[in-house]
Scaffold this motif. Structure first.
Motif, short mmCIF file in Angstrom:
data_model
loop_
_atom_site.label_atom_id
_atom_site.label_comp_id
_atom_site.label_asym_id
_atom_site.label_seq_id
_atom_site.Cartn_x
_atom_site.Cartn_y
_atom_site.Cartn_z
N LEU A 179 14.42 8.62 -23.10
CA LEU A 179 14.23 10.07 -23.15
C LEU A 179 13.75 10.58 -24.41
N ARG A 180 14.41 10.25 -25.65
CA ARG A 180 13.93 10.58 -27.01
C ARG A 180 12.57 10.19 -27.47
N ASP A 181 12.23 9.08 -27.25
CA ASP A 181 10.97 8.43 -27.55
C ASP A 181 9.85 9.01 -26.61
N ASP A 182 10.01 9.68 -25.40
CA ASP A 182 9.26 10.43 -24.62
C ASP A 182 8.85 11.62 -25.13
N LEU A 183 10.20 12.18 -25.50
CA LEU A 183 9.97 13.53 -25.96
C LEU A 183 9.24 13.46 -27.55
N VAL A 184 9.40 12.38 -28.14
CA VAL A 184 8.53 12.45 -29.59
C VAL A 184 6.97 12.23 -29.25
N ASP A 185 7.02 11.24 -28.09
CA ASP A 185 5.57 10.67 -27.95
C ASP A 185 4.59 12.02 -27.27
N TYR A 186 5.01 12.83 -26.48
CA TYR A 186 4.43 13.95 -25.82
C TYR A 186 4.69 15.08 -26.69
N GLN A 187 5.28 15.16 -27.73
CA GLN A 187 5.12 16.28 -28.91
C GLN A 187 6.16 17.41 -28.44
N VAL A 188 7.48 16.90 -27.74
CA VAL A 188 8.27 18.11 -27.36
C VAL A 188 9.28 18.11 -28.48
N SER B 2 14.53 24.18 -19.97
CA SER B 2 13.64 25.49 -20.35
C SER B 2 12.44 25.60 -21.01
N THR B 3 12.31 24.82 -22.04
CA THR B 3 11.02 24.61 -22.73
C THR B 3 9.75 24.41 -21.74
N LEU B 4 9.94 23.41 -20.92
CA LEU B 4 9.12 22.54 -20.12
C LEU B 4 8.95 23.47 -18.83
N GLU B 5 9.94 24.14 -18.45
CA GLU B 5 10.06 24.60 -17.14
C GLU B 5 10.18 23.74 -15.90
N LEU B 6 11.01 22.62 -16.27
CA LEU B 6 11.16 21.36 -15.02
C LEU B 6 11.58 21.93 -13.77
N ALA C 203 5.03 14.45 -18.84
CA ALA C 203 3.35 14.45 -19.15
C ALA C 203 2.80 15.19 -18.40
N THR C 204 3.17 15.55 -17.07
CA THR C 204 2.46 16.62 -16.44
C THR C 204 2.50 18.04 -17.35
N ALA C 205 3.74 18.39 -17.77
CA ALA C 205 3.85 19.74 -18.40
C ALA C 205 2.87 19.84 -19.89
N VAL C 206 2.60 18.74 -20.29
CA VAL C 206 1.72 19.00 -21.68
C VAL C 206 0.21 18.74 -21.47
N PRO C 207 -0.68 19.22 -22.36
CA PRO C 207 -1.93 19.34 -22.35
C PRO C 207 -2.44 17.87 -22.05
N ARG C 208 -3.71 17.70 -21.48
CA ARG C 208 -4.25 16.32 -21.14
C ARG C 208 -4.71 15.59 -22.58
N ALA D 273 11.05 9.65 -13.76
CA ALA D 273 10.68 10.76 -13.03
C ALA D 273 10.60 11.73 -14.44
N VAL D 274 11.61 11.69 -15.25
CA VAL D 274 11.37 12.92 -16.28
C VAL D 274 10.34 12.52 -17.19
N ARG D 275 9.90 11.31 -17.51
CA ARG D 275 8.67 11.03 -18.34
C ARG D 275 7.47 11.55 -17.31
N LYS D 276 7.27 11.34 -16.10
CA LYS D 276 6.34 12.03 -15.29
C LYS D 276 6.28 13.39 -15.48
N ALA D 277 7.22 14.10 -15.23
CA ALA D 277 7.43 15.41 -15.43
C ALA D 277 6.90 16.05 -16.63
#
Length: 843
Positions: free
Chosen positions: A672-681, A698-702, A744-749, A738-742
């Motif tokens: 989870l931490r690495d995914d947040l860093v990779d997707y610039q969250v 709350s930030t990504l409105e999951l 990735a969908t919430a950030v720009p392409r 599931a969290v990684r997919k969500a």
């Protein structure tokens, strides 16, 4: 202490920079002499700084140390006690320096390690050390100390010297490393002295970050300086000065960075030692194997300056368009020679020649060219006064001299008018016995057979070797050394030798300077480059005039790769030759069209880089190294682009190999931490897992299912950290996906693709590791070593206590430890131990 470090750094910088002089000298004696001079200057300068003395006194002291060193090395036999200078030893040193200056005017680089030359090198390097030490240490301006180092480094670039790429790179890196060392030493001393003039290890400020930044900047600068010339073609020219006097990188007044004809006063050193091939001229000829192109004729053999031009009084005749008859060539012989017509076009980059001489085959009978043409009657050199040479086109009619060996053997003795061409200075007379022994061993019975015997002895039978790394021959002693000991050189030495030996045998001789026939490119078209510059002897035979000989050993190096042996010298038994045979030319087969040309010359002429054409060219084509390099670079680029994403997948797979519930919880949380860093969250390390989950939701409105999965990951991590027993790890891998997919969908392409191809969780640790690796030399600085020794001593004698341990127990422990240390450690180490009652503070 700091001045000592700076002194060492300045001395090391000077020694490392002096490596750049390696192409100027033969051998390494000059380097060790220069290194000794630097050490002598450093020692003398250190002595002058033991007391606070004026700057002028320090300079005088350094110069005195240099003088003592030079006196010890070069004239100690005349010194008092072999150390202190005397009037006699100083006079000897002065005379030796004068000899060195005279030798430097005679020899073209690389020069032999003669005593006078080594003295000049050691003195020059020593003076550079004096200036560098004065500016960097005494005046405290290390950056400005680069000026004398720059003068030393650029000295070889003011000469036309062949330098290999590896040696130049090593010399550049060594000089740069020395300069950076000097800057680093001064910067570190200044930072340390901000708090205390002479701090001990415990008081030294931490300069690691600043020093590491300096080293990285220096390393980056070196990489840029080395790589930029490879990318920008215009920076490939290494000569710093575009013009100069003949012999130091130029072609006379008005010279620039262009092509030029061989200078008769520089003994061919400029053209043959240059690493870049320059187009001189192109021509077409009706001969199968065209003749050499004569530019100058050197007919004056001097005692100390070698062969010089215009020794015979010059009588000029107007060319309109016929030339005067070739000296000594009878009409009966000339009628048997083939007639050759040559159309020459000089390169547009050819510089204006000192004499405005034109390259023409010998003997030329007619020349048609713009301008006012004149010819020297004795040599048939052609001069085009008032006409620019760049791009000039002209036509030449000449004879292809190919007399029969029988006719040459029967040639009459030379006329009395040729006696000038048999004169030799007295210093050459001792070599007459050597010349006679050579022709005697060959069984020569005529003057022509004597000439062929000399040619064969120099080119094949005498153990001589072709190399450009040889000193020029300009005196009788130099010629004797070449013939009897060195036995290596290029066309200058061999043409000089054969012409001088021929005169000693009574055969009229001179030296011609110009170009070989060059390289065929298409049909009857030929190309001549600067690497075809050549010198050859011409010997006189009554009735046939001046004939060319080729004593230089075969080789593919510049100046000899396109040389050929005259056919009339291949058979001296008396079998007649023919003019047709002469046009077949030489002993080696004609090379393929353009096969010997530099790719840059081929490109300039519009020729295919691969060489010839048709099936033969295709079958003989080799692997293009640039294509191989391109594929290698492309492959490395693909691997570098794919590596971060692949590493991220490998790390993820390795994490999920764990089976225990606690390990599964930690794996999910790290993913989870690495995914947040990779997707610039992003996240804050100080936040708890539950807080990170709430902020991300709350930030990504999951969506609620994804938020629930994120909550399960956070709860599992908290239970694994703080609970007595971790919760079940079942389903955490699916929640992580599931969290990684969500996310990735919430950030720009763009952010999504960047996370997949260049994940920051992989790149950031890799870049940190690289920076730490490049700073390995920072661990060798005195501050870090001192602190490391101090910390090891203190850690050895201290044992961590629980916070509840009474203070008096800690004091008793400390006294016991000190008592133990008194028996094991020296007093200096004991002085650095903390006093009783300060154990809490120092622990």
């Amino acid at each position: 202490m700091s001045s000592h470090r700076r002194t060492i750094a300045a001395a090391a910088a000077t020694i490392l920079t002096s490596i750049s002089l390696y192409p100027v000298f033969i051998g390494t004696a000059w380097f060790w002499a220069g290194a000794g001079a630097v050490l002598a200057v450093a020692g003398a300068a250190t002595l002058t700084r033991l007391r606070r003395l004026p700057v002028l006194v320090c300079v005088v002291g350094s110069l005195a140390g240099l003088l003592l060193y030079l006196n010890l090395v070069f004239s100690n036999g005349r010194s008092w006690g072999h150390l202190l200078p005397t009037a006699t030893s100083l006079r000897l040193l002065w005379d030796l320096a004068g000899t060195g200056f005279r030798e430097s005017a005679k020899y073209a680089p690389p020069v032999p390690a003669l005593s006078g030359m080594v003295l000049l090198a050691a003195a020059g390097i020593g003076l550079t050390a004096v200036l560098t030490d004065l500016i960097a240490v005494r005046l405290g301006r290390a950056a400005l100390a680069g000026l004398p180092l720059l003068l030393l480094f650029t000295e070889p670039f003011t000469l036309s010297i062949s330098r290999d790429a590896l040696g130049t790179t090593i010399a550049f890196c060594a000089a740069t490393a020395g300069y950076l060392w000097m800057l680093s030493s001064e910067g570190r001393d200044r930072i340390r002295e901000w708090e205390h003039k002479n701090p001990d290890p415990r008081q030294m400020p931490d300069t690691t970050a600043v020093a590491a930044a300096g080293r990285r900047v220096g390393a980056a600068s070196m990489v840029v300086a080395l790589c930029v010339p490879l990318i920008i073609p215009g920076l490939h020219v290494t000569r710093l000065f575009g013009s100069g006097q003949p012999g130091i990188g130029g072609h006379g007044p008005g010279a620039g960075a262009g092509a030029g004809f061989p200078d008769p006063n520089t003994q061919m050193s400029n053209e043959l030692h240059t690493t870049q091939t320059q187009l001189e001229f192109t021509y077409t000829s009706n001969a199968i194997n065209p003749q050499y192109f004569q530019v100058y004729v050197l007919d004056n053999l001097t005692a100390s300056q070698g062969w010089k031009i215009f020794g015979q009084p010059s009588v000029l005749a107007t060319v309109n368009p016929q030339l005067p008859a070739a000296p000594g060539l009878a009409a009966s012989a000339s009628n048997t020679f083939a007639r050759v017509t040559t159309h020459v076009t000089l390169s547009g980059s050819v510089l204006q020649d000192q004499y405005n001489a034109l390259p023409v085959p010998y003997p030329a009978t007619a020349v048609t060219a713009p301008g006012s043409l004149h010819a020297d009657r004795s040599s048939l050199m052609v001069f085009d006064n008032g006409q620019g040479l760049a791009g000039l086109s002209y036509s030449v009619k000449s004879l292809d001299a190919a007399p029969a060996a029988k006719d040459l053997n029967d040639a009459l003795p030379p006329a009395i008018t040729t006696s000038y061409y048999t004169q030799v200075p007295a210093s050459y007379l001792p070599l007459r016995g050597l010349a006679q022994s050579v022709v005697k061993a060959a069984g020569a019975k005529t003057a022509f057979q004597d000439a062929v015997a000399l040619q064969n002895w120099l080119s094949a039978g005498g153990g001589f070797r072709y190399t450009l790394n040889a000193p020029t021959v300009i005196s009788g002693s130099g010629l004797a050394n070449f013939l009897e000991h060195a036995k290596r050189g290029y066309c200058q030495q061999f043409s000089f030798a054969m012409a001088a030996l021929a005169r000693l045998l009574g055969i009229p001789a001179r030296v011609a300077v110009g170009f070989t026939s060059g390289t065929p490119v298409a049909g009857n078209e030929w190309v001549v480059t600067s690497h075809d510059a050549h010198a050859w002897p011409e010997l006189y035979f009554q009735g046939f005039g001046w004939l060319r000989f080729e004593p230089t050993p075969a080789g593919g190096a510049p100046g000899q790769g396109t040389a050929t042996t005259p056919v009339y010298t291949l058979n001296t038994s008396g079998t007649p030759g023919s003019s047709t045979g002469s046009q077949q030319g030489g002993t080696s087969s004609t090379p393929g069209a353009g096969s010997n040309l530099n790719p840059a010359i081929k490109n300039q002429l519009g020729l295919p880089i691969g060489g010839g054409s048709g099936a033969a060219a295709h079958s003989g084509a080799g692997v293009n190294p640039w294509e191989v390099l391109g594929f290698c670079v492309l492959g490395l680029a693909v691997i570098a682009a794919a590596a971060p994403g692949i590493v991220r997948l490998v790390v993820r797979r390795r994490r999920w190999r764990a089976r225990a519930d606690e390990a599964q919880a930690h794996a999910a949380w790290r993913e989870l931490r690495d995914d947040l860093v990779d997707y610039q969250v992003g996240y804050l390390p100080s936040q708890s897992p539950r807080t990170v989950a709430a902020r991300t939701t709350s930030t990504l409105e999951l969506a609620p299912p994804t938020a629930a999965a994120l909550g399960r990951i956070a709860m599992a991590e908290e239970r694994a950290r703080y609970a007595a027993r971790a919760g079940s790890g079942a389903g955490l891998r699916g929640d992580s996906a599931a969290v990684r997919k969500a996310v990735a969908t919430a950030v720009p392409r763009w952010t999504r693709w960047r996370a997949r191809l260049l994940p920051a969780s992989v790149l950031s640790p890799a870049l940190t590791a690289v920076l730490q690796a490049t700073d390995i030399f920072g661990r060798l600085n005195p501050e870090r070593l001192a602190k490391s020794r101090l910390n090891r001593t203190r850690n050895l004698l201290q044992v961590p206590f629980l916070p509840s341990a009474p203070a008096f127990v800690q004091a008793l422990h400390h006294r016991a430890a000190v008592a133990l240390a008194a028996a094991l450690l020296p007093p200096p180490a004991l002085a650095r131990l903390p006093a009783p009652g300060h154990a809490d503070r120092d622990a």
